[in-house]
Each structure stands twice: as C-alpha cells, then as structure tokens.
Design an enzyme around this catalytic site. Structure first.
Site, short mmCIF file in Angstrom:
data_model
loop_
_atom_site.label_atom_id
_atom_site.label_comp_id
_atom_site.label_asym_id
_atom_site.label_seq_id
_atom_site.Cartn_x
_atom_site.Cartn_y
_atom_site.Cartn_z
N LYS A 262 -5.04 -12.71 26.44
CA LYS A 262 -4.14 -13.83 26.16
C LYS A 262 -2.73 -13.30 25.92
CE LYS A 262 -3.04 -17.43 22.73
NZ LYS A 262 -3.49 -18.22 21.56
N ASP A 267 4.24 -18.78 20.50
CA ASP A 267 3.46 -20.01 20.40
C ASP A 267 4.05 -20.92 19.33
OD1 ASP A 267 1.57 -21.99 20.42
OD2 ASP A 267 -0.04 -20.77 19.51
N LYS A 274 3.89 -26.45 15.51
CA LYS A 274 3.42 -25.82 14.29
C LYS A 274 4.44 -26.03 13.16
CE LYS A 274 0.95 -21.91 16.44
NZ LYS A 274 -0.40 -22.20 15.94
N ASP A 285 1.30 -13.52 19.55
CA ASP A 285 0.26 -14.25 20.27
C ASP A 285 -0.02 -13.66 21.67
OD1 ASP A 285 -1.65 -16.21 19.94
OD2 ASP A 285 -0.40 -17.85 20.70
N ASP A 344 -1.31 -27.18 20.96
CA ASP A 344 -1.36 -25.90 20.24
C ASP A 344 -2.65 -25.13 20.54
OD1 ASP A 344 -0.49 -23.87 18.63
OD2 ASP A 344 -0.87 -24.91 16.73
N GLU A 346 -3.48 -23.83 23.22
CA GLU A 346 -3.00 -23.46 24.56
C GLU A 346 -3.67 -22.22 25.12
OE1 GLU A 346 -1.69 -22.43 21.85
OE2 GLU A 346 -1.33 -20.32 22.29
N ARG A 348 -6.72 -21.20 25.21
CA ARG A 348 -7.93 -21.45 26.01
C ARG A 348 -7.58 -22.04 27.38
NH1 ARG A 348 -10.25 -24.97 21.17
NH2 ARG A 348 -9.14 -23.27 20.14
N1 BES Z 1 -2.26 -18.61 18.51
C1 BES Z 1 -2.94 -19.60 17.77
C2 BES Z 1 -4.03 -19.02 16.89
C3 BES Z 1 -3.54 -18.32 15.67
C4 BES Z 1 -3.18 -19.02 14.55
C5 BES Z 1 -3.52 -16.94 15.63
C6 BES Z 1 -2.76 -18.36 13.42
C7 BES Z 1 -3.11 -16.27 14.51
C8 BES Z 1 -2.73 -16.98 13.39
C9 BES Z 1 -3.60 -20.59 18.72
O1 BES Z 1 -2.92 -20.84 19.89
C10 BES Z 1 -3.66 -21.88 17.99
O2 BES Z 1 -2.65 -22.41 17.67
N2 BES Z 1 -4.86 -22.36 17.73
C11 BES Z 1 -5.06 -23.58 17.04
C12 BES Z 1 -6.22 -24.27 17.69
C13 BES Z 1 -6.45 -25.67 17.16
C14 BES Z 1 -5.31 -26.58 17.55
C15 BES Z 1 -7.75 -26.16 17.73
C16 BES Z 1 -5.33 -23.26 15.59
O3 BES Z 1 -6.04 -22.30 15.31
O4 BES Z 1 -4.81 -23.98 14.74
ZN ZN Z 2 -1.70 -19.34 20.55
MN MN Z 3 -1.47 -22.38 19.65
#
Ligand code: BES
Ligand code: ZN
Ligand code: MN
Length: 496
Positions: A262, A267, A274, A285, A344, A346, A348
């Site tokens: 990834k 992000d 966020k 990220d 968010d 994204e 996947r």
């Molecule tokens: N890059 C983030 C995951 C992340 C969050 C990594 C905090 C490290 C620290 C990912 O893209 C994301 O935002 N995931 C969301 C998914 C949710 C919307 C289902 C998350 O974890 O909040």
């Molecule tokens: Zn992310």
């Molecule tokens: Mn995200």
C-alpha cells in the site's frame, strides 16, 4: 560503521567503549575477573540493586582503569531464556548509548553467546542489525545536525577465534539494515516531498544503481487501459497523479512471489476527512510500499535466488472538487464492483486493483503489506503485525520469521461469516463494515481480489511508526516488515 570480529578479552579491548552483556543471576568467570579489575564496582551495583542483568538494565562506568575508556553493562536476562531478538535489542541499546555519548569506537562481547536453535552467524547478523538500526537518524530537514560523531568502528569480541565465514554474517546484517533504513527514510519524508511520482523515482533510482531490478511505472492513461477503477478513483481528488509501480527482481527463473505494498503517500481521508489532530502521521501511509521496495533492494544486494515482483499502487488521498465520494460505485480491475461508503477506507480500494494485477502475473504466492486499519492497534496493539490469508504454509513460515526477526505477526481469522459485514445493497461489496472487527473486515474485503493465488495480508498499521524509542527502532518510522520478509524468503529457499 565498520564491524570486525576478533578473538579478545575484556582486559585487552581498546577504544572508547566496552559494552558487556550481563546475564541475570550468576556472573560467569570472565565477568567476575572484570569486576575485580573494576574494583568490584559491578558486584557492588548488583548488591545495591542498581542493575540485575534484566533486559533493559544498563550500568555505565567511566575511566575504569582498563585500556578502554568506558564500560557499559547491558542486561540480557537469563541465559536459558535468551532469544535472537534479545541479542539484537541488547546490541541496539549498547549502540544507542555509545552514540548518545559520542563514543565512536565500540568493543562488545554481545555476539559471543549461545542461543538455542540459533547459529553463530544468525547471532552476528542480529548484532550487526542492532547496531545499524538503533543509531538511525533522519536529519535531512535540520539546519543543525546532531554534532556527535557516528559510531565508526565496532569490534565483536569472541573468547575463541571466530570462524572466517562469520564476518559475512555481519555484512549480511549491514545489507539488510541498509534496506530497512532506506524504507525509514522514504517514510520519514514529508508527503509533499514523497508523492506517488517521487516513490516511482525512488524505485527507479534503486533499480538503476543495482542493474538487476527492472521498474515499470503505469501512469493514469495506463491505469485507465488496465481498468484500475480503485486506484483511479482514490487518486482522482489529488493534483498529484496516481501510478502503479512494478519492480521486478529476477534472481532465478520460475514463478515469482508477488509483494504488494500500500502506497498512499498521504491519507487525508478524502471527503470522509480525518480529524486534524494527528493527521500529519498519515505521511506514513506508504510504509507498505516502502517495505516492498526495500525488500527487493535487499534481495538484489544479497543476490538471493528468488524471483520477486513488487506491486505498489501509489496515490494521494485528497478531498477536492474532483474527489471520489461516499456512495460512488467503482469497478475494480477484476470486474468486481465496490460501493464506497467511506473514502477513508481507501487502502483496500487501491489494493483491490494491485492484488488482481499481481494475480494475473501467476505468482506462487502474494503477500501484501499495508497500513490498512486503525483498528489494528485495538486488535493487537503496537507489538504485532496482524496477519490474515489463505496460505497456511506461508502464514506458518511468517509466524516463525516474526519470532526470529522480532517483527512478530499475529493471525486473525477470515471466517466466511464475516463476509456478511461487507454485503452491499447496490454493488458486489462495500468498502466498510459496521464498527466490529475492523482489521478482519480489511482482510475479508481484500481476499477475493487475490483470486485463486495463495495469499497473505499483513496489516502494519500499528507497527509502521513508533511513538517512543524502542531498543533498535528510534522514535519515528520503523521500516517494519523488511526483515520479516527477507527472513521468510531466505527460509523458503532452504525448504525448496
Ligand atoms: N491509513 C488508514 C489506517 C490507519 C489509521 C493507519 C491510523 C495508521 C493509523 C486507513 O486508510 C484508514 O483510514 N482506515 C480507516 C478504515 C475505516 C474507515 C473503515 C480507519 O481505520 O479508520
Ligand atoms: Zn490509509
Ligand atoms: Mn484512510
């Protein structure tokens, strides 16, 4: 930093610092002798309970009346409990103590010990890794660099003449550590200086310097031709164009192992934006992509007889007038349609295309590495990588590799009952579940895109960055999963 191996004793060691491994409980004879030379300062400190030899314990003595200028005792715990990672940690602590004090020439006996089911070469490699990894600094943007000199020379002391081949193990440790530090550098850069295009440039210059790695970069037009609806949608909101970076190292013929990383260079969350607090962190990220490129570099540098293909979907996730929106339905390269309920989630979406693309290359295995879910730190905390997948054999091997490298993985289930969580009313699936099992939902979402190819998903969201200094990972980017994957690949060769 040069590392050499010599036969020698505490009493004859020279230089600025002698780092001595201190076991818990009984002092071995050479340590008793050293203690006497130090006027019993060590035994006195043990009696006063200032040091016991537990991992993390340290005692620093100056001007000890030896040829060496300073002595540092580093706890390593009970000899029977000693693990390879404890050795690496002790080396890391000693190296950091030396660097903090500006001590440039270090001698140590840390590599001269027995660890069960472990070869002397593995121990020397781990000590070398500990030294190189713990002393990392990212100072590119500081006008005034830390003035202290780096450690110039490390002498590994052995009570018996070390076999010649052991020096190669230190070199191996250095090569792997160099790759990890490169990954850390890529991750540490602010996102404005590490865009998808910059990542492609980094991959290209790594390949150019080595000559054995081929890099192709697919830009927007190529992504359209390939029908990569996920990467295109996530990349649409940014002025930085998305791309797919493919790096191939062909150390042998035959079917490749595909490593998918990834690579979201920043992000923001997109339209599902966020909160501002902590958003700066999201420059990390792309840690999965950095780990994949660094693994390919290390494999090429060591000339491993493996065929690797790294696949990096690289995007910046931004809100804008062009950005993709909640409710949008995407068609991934595989044809599977996805309802976006949160922009968010994204990672996947871009991995869906990258996994399918990787599967078309007919690899024997796909491993993806991704900072995928914040829920990962809820599930396993910052001590483990969350692992899911369809290859029992590869997951067992990764578990073992995790124990030995200290980059431990913990498996989560992908039971089919979880598939209900991502059923969509309008498309083949949706990109989020409810509040439950966030990390598993990430894995469940990705699974169909690997098709029939055996596949493992590593969620490194909670381990890619460390908020506090660890024994050989200074605060900041960890460069996680490079050593894990290297160990996994090397072991796999042994089993063929
Ligand atoms: N890059 C983030 C995951 C992340 C969050 C990594 C905090 C490290 C620290 C990912 O893209 C994301 O935002 N995931 C969301 C998914 C949710 C919307 C289902 C998350 O974890 O909040
Ligand atoms: Zn992310
Ligand atoms: Mn995200």
């Amino acid at each position: 930093m040069k590392i050499r191996l010599v036969r020698g004793s505490y009493e004859t060691a020279r230089g600025d610092l002698l780092a001595v491994a201190l076991p818990e409980k009984r002092l071995p004879a050479p340590l008793k002798k050293l203690d006497r030379r130090l006027g019993n300062l060590l035994s006195a400190a043990i009696r006063r309970k200032e040091i016991a030899g537990k991992p993390g314990d340290m005692l620093y003595l100056s001007a000890p009346g030896l040829p060496v200028k300073h002595v540092l005792f580093v706890g390593i715990g009970k000899p029977e409990d000693l693990t390879l990672d404890r050795v690496r940690q002790a080396a890391g602590r000693a190296a950091r103590a030396a660097q903090d004090r500006g001590l440039a020439r270090v001698s140590t006996d840390i590599a001269d010990r027995a660890v069960k089911e472990t070869s002397p070469a593995e121990i020397v490699q781990a000590v070398a890794e500990g030294f190189h990894l713990s002393t990392y600094r990212f100072e590119k943007y500081k006008s005034k660099k830390n003035g202290k000199p780096p450690i110039g020379q490390v002498t590994l002391l052995f009570s018996k003449t070390p076999p010649r081949g052991l020096a190669g193990a230190a070199e191996r440790g250095r090569t792997i550590a160099r790759a990890v530090l490169w990954a850390r550098d890529l991750i540490s850069h602010p996102s404005s200086d590490m865009t998808p295009r910059d990542m492609a440039g980094e991959a290209r210059s790594m390949a150019r310097r080595r000559g054995k790695v081929a890099v192709r970069v697919f830009g927007r037009d190529a992504l359209r031709r390939l029908k990569m609806g996920g990467i295109l949608a996530v990349g649409r909101g940014s002025d930085e164009p998305p791309c797919l970076i493919v790096a191939e190292y062909r150390g042998r013929k035959g079917r490749p192992v595909a490593l998918v990383g990834k690579t979201v260079t920043f992000d923001t969350g997109g339209i599902s934006i966020k909160p501002s607090a902590g958003m700066d962190q999201m420059k990390d990220d792309m840690s999965g992509g950095a780990a994949v490129l660094a693994t390919i570099q290390a494999a090429a540098d060591l000339g491993l007889p493996v065929h690797l293909i790294g696949v990096l979907p690289a995007v910046e996730n931004m809100p804008s007038g062009k950005a993709y929106k909640p409710g949008d339905v995407l068609k991934s390269m595989s044809g599977r349609t996805i309802e976006v309920l949160n922009t968010d989630a994204e990672g996947r979406l871009i991995l869906a295309d990258a996994l399918h693309y990787a599967a078309t290359l007919k690899p024997e295995l796909i491993v993806d590495v991704a900072t995928l879910t914040g829920a990962c730190s809820v599930a396993v905390g910052n001590r483990a990588i969350a692992m899911m997948g369809t290859s029992r054999e590869a997951m067992d091997a990764l578990k073992e590799a995790g124990e030995r490298t200290g980059e431990r993985v913990w498996e989560l289930p992908l039971w089919e009952e979880y598939e209900d969580l991502i059923k969509s009313d309008v498309a083949d699936c949706k990109n989020i579940g409810d509040r439950s099992a966030g990390t598993i939902v990430g894995g469940i979402f990705l699974k169909p895109f690997a098709g029939k190819v055996p596949w493992v998903h590593l969620d490194i969201a909670s381990t890619a960055w460390t908020e506090k200094d660890l024994p050989y990972v200074p605060k900041g980017s960890a460069g996680i999963a490079v050593r894990l994957l290297m160990h996994f690949l090397e072991k796999r060769l042994g089993r063929r």
